[in-house]
Design a protein around this motif. Sequence first.
Motif, PDB file in Angstrom:
ATOM      1  N   ASP A  45      -6.396 -13.580   5.713  1.00  0.00           N
ATOM      2  CA  ASP A  45      -5.182 -12.815   4.545  1.00  0.00           C
ATOM      3  C   ASP A  45      -6.451 -11.299   4.640  1.00  0.00           C
ATOM      4  N   TRP A  48      -3.875  -9.445   6.912  1.00  0.00           N
ATOM      5  CA  TRP A  48      -2.588  -8.942   5.653  1.00  0.00           C
ATOM      6  C   TRP A  48      -2.917  -7.693   4.823  1.00  0.00           C
ATOM      7  N   GLY A  49      -4.188  -8.431   3.948  1.00  0.00           N
ATOM      8  CA  GLY A  49      -4.082  -7.120   3.693  1.00  0.00           C
ATOM      9  C   GLY A  49      -4.452  -6.456   3.319  1.00  0.00           C
ATOM     10  N   ALA A  52      -1.479  -4.214   4.927  1.00  0.00           N
ATOM     11  CA  ALA A  52      -0.362  -3.809   3.240  1.00  0.00           C
ATOM     12  C   ALA A  52      -0.724  -2.635   2.759  1.00  0.00           C
ATOM     13  N   TYR A 145       3.071  -4.048  -6.098  1.00  0.00           N
ATOM     14  CA  TYR A 145       3.127  -4.607  -4.850  1.00  0.00           C
ATOM     15  C   TYR A 145       1.744  -4.779  -4.493  1.00  0.00           C
ATOM     16  N   TRP A 148       3.162  -8.760  -5.686  1.00  0.00           N
ATOM     17  CA  TRP A 148       3.594  -9.461  -5.031  1.00  0.00           C
ATOM     18  C   TRP A 148       2.647 -10.509  -3.580  1.00  0.00           C
ATOM     19  N   LEU A 149       1.755  -8.911  -3.436  1.00  0.00           N
ATOM     20  CA  LEU A 149       0.660  -9.133  -2.207  1.00  0.00           C
ATOM     21  C   LEU A 149      -0.459 -10.557  -2.070  1.00  0.00           C
ATOM     22  N   GLN A 152       2.003 -13.714  -1.614  1.00  0.00           N
ATOM     23  CA  GLN A 152       2.948 -14.128  -0.880  1.00  0.00           C
ATOM     24  C   GLN A 152       1.173 -13.791   1.221  1.00  0.00           C
ATOM     25  N   ARG A 160      -6.029 -10.656  -0.561  1.00  0.00           N
ATOM     26  CA  ARG A 160      -5.210  -9.551  -0.137  1.00  0.00           C
ATOM     27  C   ARG A 160      -4.730  -8.856  -0.578  1.00  0.00           C
ATOM     28  N   PRO A 161      -4.934  -8.408  -2.418  1.00  0.00           N
ATOM     29  CA  PRO A 161      -4.763  -7.576  -2.915  1.00  0.00           C
ATOM     30  C   PRO A 161      -6.136  -6.523  -2.650  1.00  0.00           C
ATOM     31  N   THR A 164      -5.908  -4.670  -0.163  1.00  0.00           N
ATOM     32  CA  THR A 164      -5.757  -3.420   0.297  1.00  0.00           C
ATOM     33  C   THR A 164      -5.863  -2.197  -0.287  1.00  0.00           C
TER      34      THR A 164
END
Length: 198
Positions: A45, A48-49, A52, A145, A148-149, A152, A160-161, A164
């Motif tokens: 994660d 992913w973050g 993203a 967005y 969503w992160l 997801q 994740r967010p 990001t």
Amino acid sequence: MNVDSRASFLALAGLIQGGLLIGSLGLAALLGIPIWDQLHWSWRDCGWGLLAVLPMLVVLASAGNLRRLAVELVGRPLSLCTWYDLILVAALAGIGEELLFRGVLTSWIGRLHPWAGIIAANLIFAAVHALTPTYLLLAGAFGLYLSWLANQPDAPNLLRPIMTHAAYDYLAFLWIIREYRSGSSDAESNARPLTSDL
């Protein structure tokens, strides 16, 4: 408060972003929201973050007018900060804002309906970032967005967010500093490296 110096800028940023973090945790406790259940460490994660952030940087690259406004507003105080100041401010913003908007507000309002939580939290997120009508829309889109992160690609995780948001803020700070220094006639600010101390 005059934010035209490193110390005053960092004090204000710490007050606002640190206040959001403390306020988020307090609100979560008050409203009975298990915020820590929404956040757990995962290398996947985290990756992913960080990945993203790329679409957000593409938007930043194309948003010349908004970057120029940011340069006018915070270019000088950001240019006086060290790289570790910028990391700290970006991390505080990522953690505090994501816990508040994607964690507490989304969960609390989402008790009515999950989509109500997402929409309302991101409307509030957009409103507090609304320097211009265009930035209102952009912040709202970024907020959706980030929501969503948070949910997801599989189990919900605020990591994740947070990653990001923090990475985006840090890179945006560097971009603003670069544009400020390239357009500034202030020789002292142009010569000041990010690695310098006071």
